[in-house]
Design an enzyme around this catalytic site. Sequence first.
Site, PDB file in Angstrom:
ATOM      1  N   LYS A 184       0.823  -1.218   0.000  1.00 19.29           N
ATOM      2  CA  LYS A 184       0.000   0.000   0.000  1.00 19.29           C
ATOM      3  C   LYS A 184       0.855   1.266   0.000  1.00 19.29           C
ATOM      4  CE  LYS A 184      -4.267  -2.036   1.492  1.00 19.29           C
ATOM      5  NZ  LYS A 184      -3.851  -3.462   1.619  1.00 19.29           N
TER       6      LYS A 184
HETATM    7  C1  LIG Z   1      -4.482  -4.516   1.032  1.00 18.04           C
HETATM    8  C2  LIG Z   1      -3.732  -5.789   0.926  1.00 18.04           C
HETATM    9  C3  LIG Z   1      -4.109  -6.808   0.024  1.00 18.04           C
HETATM   10  C4  LIG Z   1      -5.337  -6.698  -0.848  1.00 18.04           C
HETATM   11  O1  LIG Z   1      -5.208  -5.735  -1.864  1.00 18.04           O
HETATM   12  P1  LIG Z   1      -6.495  -5.197  -2.656  1.00 18.04           P
HETATM   13  O2  LIG Z   1      -5.986  -4.045  -3.451  1.00 18.04           O
HETATM   14  O3  LIG Z   1      -7.482  -4.778  -1.587  1.00 18.04           O
HETATM   15  O4  LIG Z   1      -7.017  -6.312  -3.488  1.00 18.04           O
HETATM   16  C5  LIG Z   1      -3.310  -7.943  -0.062  1.00 18.04           C
HETATM   17  N1  LIG Z   1      -2.232  -8.102   0.730  1.00 18.04           N
HETATM   18  C6  LIG Z   1      -1.845  -7.158   1.609  1.00 18.04           C
HETATM   19  C7  LIG Z   1      -0.654  -7.416   2.473  1.00 18.04           C
HETATM   20  C8  LIG Z   1      -2.569  -5.964   1.744  1.00 18.04           C
HETATM   21  O5  LIG Z   1      -2.190  -5.042   2.638  1.00 18.04           O
END
Ligand SMILES: *Cc1c(COP(=O)(O)O)cnc(C)c1O
Length: 471
Positions: A113
């Site tokens: 993120k």
């Molecule tokens: C947010 C997240 C996901 C999922 O990603 P999306 O964009 O919501 O599909 C997967 N793995 C981790 C570690 C995350 O923080």
Amino acid sequence: MRYISTRGDQTPRRFCEILLEGLAPDGGLYLPERYPQVDAATLSKWRGLPYHALAFEILSLYIDDIPAEDLRALCAKTYTAEVFGSEDIVPLRELEDGVYLEGLSNGPTLAFKDMAMQLLGNLFEYELARRGEELNILGATSGDTGSAAEYAMRGKKGVRVFMTSPDGRMSPFQQAQMFSLQDANIHNIAIAGVFDDCQDIVKAVSNDLAFKRQYRIGTVNSINWARLLAQVVYYFAGWFQATSPEGGEVSFTVPSGNFGNVCAGHVARMMGLPIRKLVVATNENDVLDEFFRTGVYRVRGAADTHETSSPSMDISKASNFERFVFDLLGRDGAKTRGLFHDQVAKTGRFDLSADPAFADAASKFGFVSGRSTHADRLATIRDTDKRFAVLVDTHTADGLKVARAYVEPDVPMVVLETALPIKFAATIVEALGHEPDRPKQFEGIESLPKRVVRLPADADAVKRYIAGHCA
Ligand SMILES: *Cc1c(COP(=O)(O)O)cnc(C)c1O
């Protein structure tokens, strides 16, 4: 470039108009009116660019209301080796023949993120200064999103963050990451309740339009278009690393929850990046796997949403999924509205199994899917450690498990590494019997002073706190 809504509102909006927005006014999600096309000659030209320069090239196809030199500077300031740990920013590692891990988790909070949120922090600061405005970001987190937002916005002018989280329910490491921040513009609010209580509070505060306007409340959730756009860049960067100068197709596997990450892959593919398959990997919360297998999209209730050891994929519905469905249905806004606004709202589901468009999800758009369980995660973590001396986190393990079912000869399979194992240490201990390595900058963070207030699960208490801290 102009942006339109997935639910039929065709009012053209520019990038900076939607930058600070969540949903479109008609309840839909924003998408560009068309996908800019990137041909083989352009790809050759981009090969070898540093990540920040590649980011500028891609973003500038979608952003025409920030002067090019400013946008270039924002990208250069965001994607540095200092913040992301290496010049590659998203280094690619080969495991077995043809299977790669693309490291998206080397930013400040050790989850992918950061890739988008770090850019968002700089874009917000730039745009707010230009307008002479301020923004108070209110959010709810059970882990990754909140810390990524705080590390992106800390010290930024014109922005404050009020992040609610369920008191005592995050891992000690996640709590320490957030609560140890001492920046004056970051406010941690631990709520006496569960994650849903936090989300309800955010909704209640946002629905109080007078309060929202007076205190300039905004969000940074995963439906934000700028976040999704920033994620498109690492599909290109992964493709360059996995191919020789002759090019060729690459498949990507994406550990998925709200469908933001893999939707960025869809956008890259629509732009002409030679992506063969987009493999959607889910955990036991298999809303998306069910859709790609059967054509039925069925939102889960709270009782049907499992708490798993890959918690950032524990979703009951996939917030960004509507973007892909809009494209799948030939960009028919009325039909998309019918599915999400009418059918999902009334019955919690829709069924495209008999719709000819459903077959296109695989044949035309390259989507396939699979599901992974706690036992699969443990087995994959052990196997990857044993055979390659590589430690993967639980979400990445879900991706690897599902990816192996879709590997094809001569097509590199790139699995996106969405977090580092230290964030989910308990499951690593369960799998391997020892703690994962901890990056140096996080040594001893659990014992740093904590900056957090505790409030009851009450929207009015949160409103009073915000009002008292936005001087
Ligand atoms: C947010 C997240 C996901 C999922 O990603 P999306 O964009 O919501 O599909 C997967 N793995 C981790 C570690 C995350 O923080």
